[in-house]
Scaffold this motif. Structure first.
Motif, PDB file in Angstrom:
ATOM      1  N   PRO A 261      34.357  79.648  61.626  1.00 36.01           N
ATOM      2  CA  PRO A 261      33.944  79.946  60.252  1.00 36.01           C
ATOM      3  C   PRO A 261      34.415  78.919  59.237  1.00 36.01           C
ATOM      4  CG  PRO A 261      35.653  81.466  60.977  1.00 36.01           C
ATOM      5  CD  PRO A 261      35.228  80.700  62.185  1.00 36.01           C
ATOM      6  N   THR A 262      35.483  78.185  59.539  1.00 37.12           N
ATOM      7  CA  THR A 262      35.988  77.220  58.569  1.00 37.12           C
ATOM      8  C   THR A 262      34.984  76.106  58.299  1.00 37.12           C
ATOM      9  OG1 THR A 262      37.124  76.125  60.406  1.00 37.12           O
ATOM     10  CG2 THR A 262      38.424  77.620  59.037  1.00 37.12           C
ATOM     11  N   TYR A 267      32.542  83.046  56.859  1.00 34.47           N
ATOM     12  CA  TYR A 267      33.037  84.228  57.557  1.00 34.47           C
ATOM     13  C   TYR A 267      32.042  85.381  57.642  1.00 34.47           C
ATOM     14  CZ  TYR A 267      37.755  82.357  57.973  1.00 34.47           C
ATOM     15  OH  TYR A 267      38.838  81.613  58.341  1.00 34.47           O
ATOM     16  N   SER A 288      36.639  82.233  67.879  1.00 32.94           N
ATOM     17  CA  SER A 288      36.872  81.229  66.855  1.00 32.94           C
ATOM     18  C   SER A 288      37.754  80.143  67.471  1.00 32.94           C
ATOM     19  CB  SER A 288      37.518  81.867  65.619  1.00 32.94           C
ATOM     20  OG  SER A 288      37.685  80.914  64.602  1.00 32.94           O
ATOM     21  N   LYS A 302      44.879  75.906  62.059  1.00 34.88           N
ATOM     22  CA  LYS A 302      44.637  76.903  61.029  1.00 34.88           C
ATOM     23  C   LYS A 302      45.964  77.532  60.640  1.00 34.88           C
ATOM     24  CE  LYS A 302      39.995  78.595  61.841  1.00 34.88           C
ATOM     25  NZ  LYS A 302      39.291  79.325  62.875  1.00 34.88           N
ATOM     26  N   TYR A 309      43.590  86.901  59.862  1.00 34.06           N
ATOM     27  CA  TYR A 309      42.417  87.489  59.225  1.00 34.06           C
ATOM     28  C   TYR A 309      41.232  87.475  60.182  1.00 34.06           C
ATOM     29  CZ  TYR A 309      38.587  88.302  55.972  1.00 34.06           C
ATOM     30  OH  TYR A 309      37.473  88.808  55.353  1.00 34.06           O
ATOM     31  N   GLU A 310      41.041  86.372  60.891  1.00 34.46           N
ATOM     32  CA  GLU A 310      39.927  86.289  61.832  1.00 34.46           C
ATOM     33  C   GLU A 310      40.080  87.312  62.949  1.00 34.46           C
ATOM     34  OE1 GLU A 310      39.143  82.295  63.119  1.00 34.46           O
ATOM     35  OE2 GLU A 310      39.224  81.523  61.072  1.00 34.46           O
ATOM     36  N   SER A 313      39.268  90.661  61.565  1.00 34.31           N
ATOM     37  CA  SER A 313      37.835  90.759  61.308  1.00 34.31           C
ATOM     38  C   SER A 313      37.065  90.968  62.606  1.00 34.31           C
ATOM     39  CB  SER A 313      37.348  89.490  60.608  1.00 34.31           C
ATOM     40  OG  SER A 313      35.961  89.547  60.381  1.00 34.31           O
ATOM     41  N   MET A 314      37.466  90.289  63.677  1.00 36.80           N
ATOM     42  CA  MET A 314      36.824  90.492  64.968  1.00 36.80           C
ATOM     43  C   MET A 314      36.936  91.952  65.403  1.00 36.80           C
ATOM     44  SD  MET A 314      38.313  87.136  66.935  1.00 36.80           S
ATOM     45  CE  MET A 314      37.935  85.459  66.436  1.00 36.80           C
ATOM     46  N   CYS A 321      39.086  89.643  70.867  1.00 41.07           N
ATOM     47  CA  CYS A 321      39.449  88.390  70.198  1.00 41.07           C
ATOM     48  C   CYS A 321      39.566  87.241  71.191  1.00 41.07           C
ATOM     49  CB  CYS A 321      40.785  88.532  69.482  1.00 41.07           C
ATOM     50  SG  CYS A 321      40.855  89.861  68.275  1.00 41.07           S
TER      51      CYS A 321
END
Length: 678
Positions: A261-262, A267, A288, A302, A309-310, A313-314, A321
């Motif tokens: 997403p970066t 995102y 990710s 990162k 957060y990722e 969010s997953m 993940c």
């Protein structure tokens, strides 16, 4: 052996694309230390390289070419150590890119119409000492002798190592016009000038290749999970979208959604893809990377905040993940990377089990169209409204489950019959912009009240939304950065807002000020928004406009239209800024519903989008309407009970715990004594 439903919850995808110009490969590798570091980071599954994009294999192969700088069975030692430590292992194998195979067999290249090899970021006339851009590879044609080689090698890997899964990369890629493909197309009377016929040939070529590789991967272990990366792309280039027509994603035992997403568009792409594959009943993995930018970046990290957060969010989107890393040629794992991943995976260990059988729950559906920007813009507006939605094809619409559907862009011709069926059973339709384009004229008229649809033309136009009773949007004429369709309506259709044309388009011969020409005083006579029965239609591609231009007026209009068709929203949230994200996941096997709320809005930093500040958000509350009765609520992270207020309509309301990046509330559908035994 892992079955699809038992995929690891905390995975790492360990890239090892290693040049022949590097020697002493795996020279510092220590098998016990390798497995201990992975396990110590809370990782329970790892993807290890059998063959990389450079074309080298990392074990003594009788089929492929072992890396010239490798002197031992690196893959074998990695697998043995990881499995002994209780980690599952999937063997990685490249398909579409393999530089060494191409060097030995240039005739295996995928070829474009002009006869040159199909490639990404490759200048075929570049000199050896010229700088090479990142991610630059030539595609191979997955047919003939190259396919034979791949099948033989995958069978070899399965036989020698019996990995817990196979992970194939760079699949469902470019079309090919090599001599072999041209001969096959000629024998099947495929007209090379017919784009649709060529597309059909190439997609069926990939079907045959994936079937052969899947069969080889499962040799000796029929339950072994198999995944083909590239088949879960919902949109994109016409040859890089594995659509439902060819079902390339159906060759996967589960679905993995690779996205950085970066640097790959932010995102909000994961929620759209996750909801789509959830609707098909698959178990999901979201991938990710630990990289600040993109794959293969050594020394880029990162932040811990972004990784956490990722991960959350997953999980909030019902996916396990996975984070990508790149192993150093020495064979040693990077300490900083696994300190970071260990911290992140330990922080979400409390959520183990929250993805098992979890599926998005909503009565509002979004149909994936043929336009990524249209769909993504509508999805973003839905996410910012904190309005839960599911993503289903027109054929998957079920009036018993779905009250309304949003169609953001053009659909295949056959979709019209499915929309008519849905509407006939009482379903409501919100059609935006190009959504009516693929519908037959008779269907358009009967369903959406459109007698004639004139093509959009010009730079843009204006709309007055002040008369729309759905929501007050001000009295000004708002500029639409793309023109709307010129609809003519059937009798009985109600115009809610009109279109005003600009005085003229901007040209060198005629222009006004710095940007667009001003609006004409009188309306054009064409509707910007109209209602036909229970259905609503907007002439402009509002999703695309919002995604590309971000005007609040278009988001406000979308929110109003959502409310008009989704009259029984599953969740209504107050107190959470638009940058927050909310999901509602049903876990019927555990008799519970999960309400996730996230808040850590990403910001642009240079060429990357990063998660920077994490601000605590108190005072968020929610009202939820479910089909199942809610017996109790609890804090999903800490287990403490939460008070519920019950509405006369069967809804329940509750305050969420203070959101420090992530909060989750568990709504139990069992009595207290049963909850304690979950």
């Amino acid at each position: 052996m892992l079955g699809p439903s038992r995929l690891g919850r905390a995975q790492v995808h360990l890239d090892f694309h290693t040049s022949e110009h590097l020697g002493a490969i795996g020279g510092d590798f220590d098998a016990d230390e390798f497995a201990e570091k992975l396990g110590g980071a809370g990782i329970d599954q790892v993807n290890l390289f059998a063959k990389c994009h450079h074309g080298w294999s990392y074990y003594p192969t009788g089929v492929g070419c072992m890396h010239p700088g490798l002197r031992f069975d690196l893959l074998g030692e990695q697998i043995r150590a990881c499995q002994a430590a209780g980690l599952a292992v999937a063997a990685y194998y490249t398909v579409g890119w393999s530089a060494q195979d191409l060097n030995e067999h240039p005739e295996w290249a995928a070829v474009g119409r002009d006869g040159t090899p199909q490639a990404i970021n490759v200048a075929h006339d570049a000199k050896a000492d010229e700088p090479r851009p990142p991610t630059s590879w030539v595609y191979l044609c997955p047919d003939g002798e190259y396919l034979d080689l791949m099948v033989a090698q995958v069978e070899e890997i399965a036989r020698l190592y019996d990995p817990d899964g196979l992970w194939f990369d760079i699949c469902a890629t470019v079309p090919c016009f090599c001599a072999r493909c041209r001969a096959k197309m000629s024998s099947r009377r495929v007209d090379l000038g017919d784009g649709e016929a060529v597309r059909d040939f190439n997609q069926r070529r990939w079907q045959r290749a994936l079937q052969a590789l899947r069969r080889a991967a499962r040799t000796g272990a029929s339950a072994r999970p198999v995944f083909f990366n590239g088949t879960t792309v919902l949109h994109g280039d016409i040859y890089y979208a594995a659509d439902a027509r060819y079902g390339l994603s159906s060759f996967n035992s589960h679905q993995e959604m690779e996205h950085l997403p970066t640097t790959w568009g932010g995102y909000d792409k994961l929620p759209l893809r996750a909801r789509y594959y959830h609707s098909l009943g698959y178990d999901l993995v979201a991938m990710s990377g630990k990289f600040h930018t993109s794959w293969g970046e050594f020394g880029g990290y990162k932040s811990q905040r972004a990784l956490e957060y990722e991960a959350r969010s997953m999980i909030a989107n019902g996916a396990r993940c996975s984070f990508g890393d790149q192993l150093h040629p020495s064979g040693c794992l990077d300490d900083q990377t696994y300190d970071l991943l260990g911290t992140v995976y330990r922080s979400v260990a409390e959520l183990n089990g929250f993805t098992d059988g979890a599926r998005p729950y909503s009565r509002l559906a979004l149909c994936p169209s043929e336009s990524e920007d249209d769909d993504q813009g509508v999805a973003r507006a839905l996410l910012e409204a904190h309005r839960e939605f599911v993503v289903v094809t027109p054929g998957g619409l079920d009036p018993a489950c779905h009250d309304a559907v949003v169609v953001a862009g053009p659909l295949p011709d056959a979709a019209g019959c499915e929309l008519v069926r849905f509407a006939s059973a009482g379903g409501r339709i919100l059609a935006l912009g190009d959504a009516a384009r693929g519908l037959a004229r008779q269907t358009r008229a009967a369903l959406l009240g459109i007698d004639n649809a004139g093509e959009p033309s010009g730079d843009g136009d204006y709309s007055s939304y002040s008369a729309v009773e759905l929501v007050p949007l001000g009295s000004g004429l708002a500029y639409n950065y793309e023109p709307g369709w010129r609809f003519e309506l059937v009798a009985g259709a109600e115009v809610l807002a009109g279109i005003h044309d600009a005085y003229f388009d901007r040209t060198y011969g005629r222009y006004c000020s710095h940007e667009n020409a001003p609006p004409q005083k009188h309306a054009s006579g064409h509707p910007a928004v109209h209602r036909h029965g229970p259905h609503l239609v907007a002439a402009h591609p509002l999703g695309r406009l919002y995604l590309r231009h971000g005007a609040e007026v278009h988001r406000s209009l979308l929110w109003a239209l959502f409310s008009a068709v989704d009259t029984r929203p599953v969740i209504v949230v107050s107190g959470l800024p638009a940058g927050g994200r909310v999901t509602v996941l049903d876990q019927p096997e555990r008799s519970r519903t999960l309400v996730h709320a996230l808040y850590a809005p990403p910001v642009q930093r240079g060429r990357s989008v990063v998660v920077d500040d994490v601000v605590a958000v108190p005072g968020v509350s929610a009202t939820v309407r479910l089909d199942s009765e809610v017996a109790a609520a609890s804090d999903g992270r800490r287990g403490a009970p939460l008070p519920l207020a019950r509405g006369q309509d069967g809804s329940v309301s509750f305050d969420l715990p203070v959101i420090e990046m992530h909060a989750v509330v568990v709504l139990h559908h069992l009595e207290d004594d049963q909850i304690s035994r979950e």
